[in-house]
Design a protein around this motif. Structure first.
Motif, short mmCIF file in Angstrom:
data_model
loop_
_atom_site.label_atom_id
_atom_site.label_comp_id
_atom_site.label_asym_id
_atom_site.label_seq_id
_atom_site.Cartn_x
_atom_site.Cartn_y
_atom_site.Cartn_z
N LEU A 174 -19.14 8.26 -11.98
CA LEU A 174 -18.94 8.09 -10.55
C LEU A 174 -18.25 6.76 -10.25
N ALA A 175 -18.61 5.70 -10.98
CA ALA A 175 -18.00 4.40 -10.75
C ALA A 175 -16.51 4.42 -11.05
N ILE A 176 -16.11 5.13 -12.11
CA ILE A 176 -14.68 5.23 -12.44
C ILE A 176 -13.93 5.97 -11.34
N ILE A 177 -14.50 7.07 -10.85
CA ILE A 177 -13.84 7.85 -9.79
C ILE A 177 -13.75 7.04 -8.50
N SER A 178 -14.70 6.11 -8.29
CA SER A 178 -14.70 5.30 -7.07
C SER A 178 -13.49 4.38 -6.98
N THR A 179 -12.75 4.19 -8.09
CA THR A 179 -11.55 3.36 -8.04
C THR A 179 -10.44 4.02 -7.22
N LEU A 180 -10.65 5.26 -6.80
CA LEU A 180 -9.72 5.90 -5.87
C LEU A 180 -9.75 5.22 -4.50
N GLU A 181 -10.85 4.54 -4.20
CA GLU A 181 -11.06 3.99 -2.85
C GLU A 181 -9.96 3.03 -2.40
N PRO A 182 -9.56 2.02 -3.19
CA PRO A 182 -8.48 1.12 -2.71
C PRO A 182 -7.16 1.85 -2.48
N ALA A 183 -6.86 2.86 -3.32
CA ALA A 183 -5.63 3.63 -3.13
C ALA A 183 -5.67 4.37 -1.80
N ILE A 184 -6.83 4.94 -1.48
CA ILE A 184 -6.99 5.66 -0.21
C ILE A 184 -6.89 4.70 0.96
N THR A 185 -7.50 3.52 0.81
CA THR A 185 -7.42 2.51 1.87
C THR A 185 -5.98 2.09 2.13
N THR A 186 -5.20 1.94 1.07
CA THR A 186 -3.79 1.55 1.21
C THR A 186 -3.01 2.60 1.98
N VAL A 187 -3.24 3.88 1.66
CA VAL A 187 -2.54 4.97 2.35
C VAL A 187 -2.97 5.04 3.81
N LEU A 188 -4.28 4.90 4.07
CA LEU A 188 -4.77 4.93 5.45
C LEU A 188 -4.24 3.74 6.24
N GLY A 189 -4.12 2.58 5.60
CA GLY A 189 -3.55 1.42 6.28
C GLY A 189 -2.12 1.67 6.71
N PHE A 190 -1.37 2.40 5.89
CA PHE A 190 0.00 2.77 6.23
C PHE A 190 0.02 3.77 7.39
N LEU A 191 -0.86 4.79 7.33
CA LEU A 191 -0.85 5.86 8.34
C LEU A 191 -1.44 5.41 9.67
N VAL A 192 -2.52 4.63 9.65
CA VAL A 192 -3.24 4.28 10.88
C VAL A 192 -2.79 2.96 11.46
N LEU A 193 -2.63 1.95 10.61
CA LEU A 193 -2.33 0.60 11.09
C LEU A 193 -0.87 0.22 10.95
N GLY A 194 -0.08 1.10 10.32
CA GLY A 194 1.33 0.80 10.15
C GLY A 194 1.61 -0.27 9.12
N GLU A 195 0.66 -0.52 8.21
CA GLU A 195 0.88 -1.50 7.15
C GLU A 195 1.91 -0.99 6.15
N ARG A 196 2.62 -1.92 5.50
CA ARG A 196 3.68 -1.53 4.58
C ARG A 196 3.11 -0.87 3.33
N LEU A 197 3.77 0.18 2.87
CA LEU A 197 3.38 0.89 1.65
C LEU A 197 4.56 0.83 0.69
N HIS A 198 4.41 0.03 -0.36
CA HIS A 198 5.50 -0.18 -1.31
C HIS A 198 5.52 0.93 -2.36
N PRO A 199 6.70 1.27 -2.88
CA PRO A 199 6.79 2.31 -3.92
C PRO A 199 5.93 2.02 -5.14
N TYR A 200 5.82 0.73 -5.53
CA TYR A 200 5.02 0.41 -6.72
C TYR A 200 3.54 0.70 -6.49
N GLN A 201 3.09 0.67 -5.20
CA GLN A 201 1.70 1.00 -4.92
C GLN A 201 1.41 2.48 -5.18
N LEU A 202 2.42 3.32 -4.95
CA LEU A 202 2.28 4.74 -5.29
C LEU A 202 2.09 4.91 -6.79
#
Length: 280
Positions: free
Chosen positions: A235-263
């Motif tokens: 479960l702890a390993i799968i939880s590392t999805l969380e920052p990736a999801i936060t980054t995408v939500l920051g782009f969609l909701v707050l308009g924060e920049r999403l760089h290609p390398y983050q993908l």
């Protein structure tokens, strides 16, 4: 695995909702107090509507309360303290050492096997985190680094202790008592420090409701059941999805920049999570 991914997605919205709450006029301790109070009420209502055994013997209750306050509540406070002294992305990077802590503690105390699949997946996901969050640059405040590392240790201990208690307790019972213990602790801190205030707008209110319902009730329920099915280390390993999801939500909701390398970093995390699941 789906429950663990659901928990990561729900917790991934935590940072976004918190920013919206602060922008709407709510401070940190008020937000945390109301979040856990509302979550506790929701858990108690669920027990009334769908009854489960909620009474605990005194030793179990004391152990649960100590784990909730010393693990979960302390982890949240340490992480927010780290945010005050080092960049949030750097604090999260140090905090996500906790899957390694969980894997080692699970091997020592829960007898979960320390396999090559877990170690390889952990390495891949951490490389993904480095890419998404960026390498720490410049001088960093040692207080922030220490707080983030202690938060990682606290969260690891909390997951292991929770996993152990869930062998005897129904997940809703555990989460009900845990949130019931945490809520008054944050209220007391807010009141004694003079930081409790209801002077915030509807945006902050909506954000606090999201924190309570999605980031606490849904996330904590998914974590508890996920622990029952796949154990603490996976479960702890799968939880590392969380920052990736936060980054995408920051782009969609707050308009924060999403760089290609983050993908690319997100892809590496997905590969690591999927690989350890297939190997397991």
């Amino acid at each position: 695995m789906l429950l663990a991914a659901l928990a990561a997605a729900a917790l991934g919205a935590e940072g976004i909702a918190a920013k919206l709450a602060y922008a709407g006029g709510a401070n940190i301790l008020t937000t945390l107090s109301l979040r856990f109070l509302l979550a506790a009420v929701m858990f108690w209502v669920s027990i009334v509507i769908f009854p489960v055994q909620w009474r605990l013997d005194r030793p179990t209750l004391v152990r649960l309360v100590a784990l909730a306050l010393g693990g979960q509540a302390t982890t949240v406070l340490l992480l927010f303290y780290a945010f005050q002294h080092i960049p949030a992305a750097v604090a999260i990077l140090f905090f996500y050492i906790y899957p390694a802590v969980v894997i080692l503690l699970a091997a020592l105390f829960l007898h979960e096997p320390l396999t090559r699949a877990k170690v390889g997946a952990l390495a891949l996901t951490f490389i993904g985190l480095l890419i998404i969050l960026g390498f720490p640059m410049g001088s960093l405040d040692i207080r922030g680094i220490a707080a983030a590392l202690l938060a990682a240790l606290g969260n690891g201990v909390y997951l292991i202790g929770q996993n152990n208690l869930l062998k005897r307790l129904e997940p809703r019972t555990f989460n009900t008592w845990a949130t019931t213990a945490i809520a008054p602790a944050f209220f007391l801190m807010a009141l004694t420090s003079g930081n409790f205030s209801l002077a915030f707008n509807n945006q902050a209110l909506l954000a606090i409701l999201i924190l309570a319902l999605i980031c606490t009730v849904l996330a904590y329920t998914a974590v508890a059941w996920g622990l029952r099915y796949i154990g603490a280390s996976r479960l702890a390993i799968i939880s590392t999805l969380e920052p990736a999801i936060t980054t995408v939500l920051g782009f969609l909701v707050l308009g924060e920049r999403l760089h290609p390398y983050q993908l690319l970093g997100g892809v590496l995390i997905l590969v690591g999570v999927t690989w350890q699941q297939i190997r397991s």
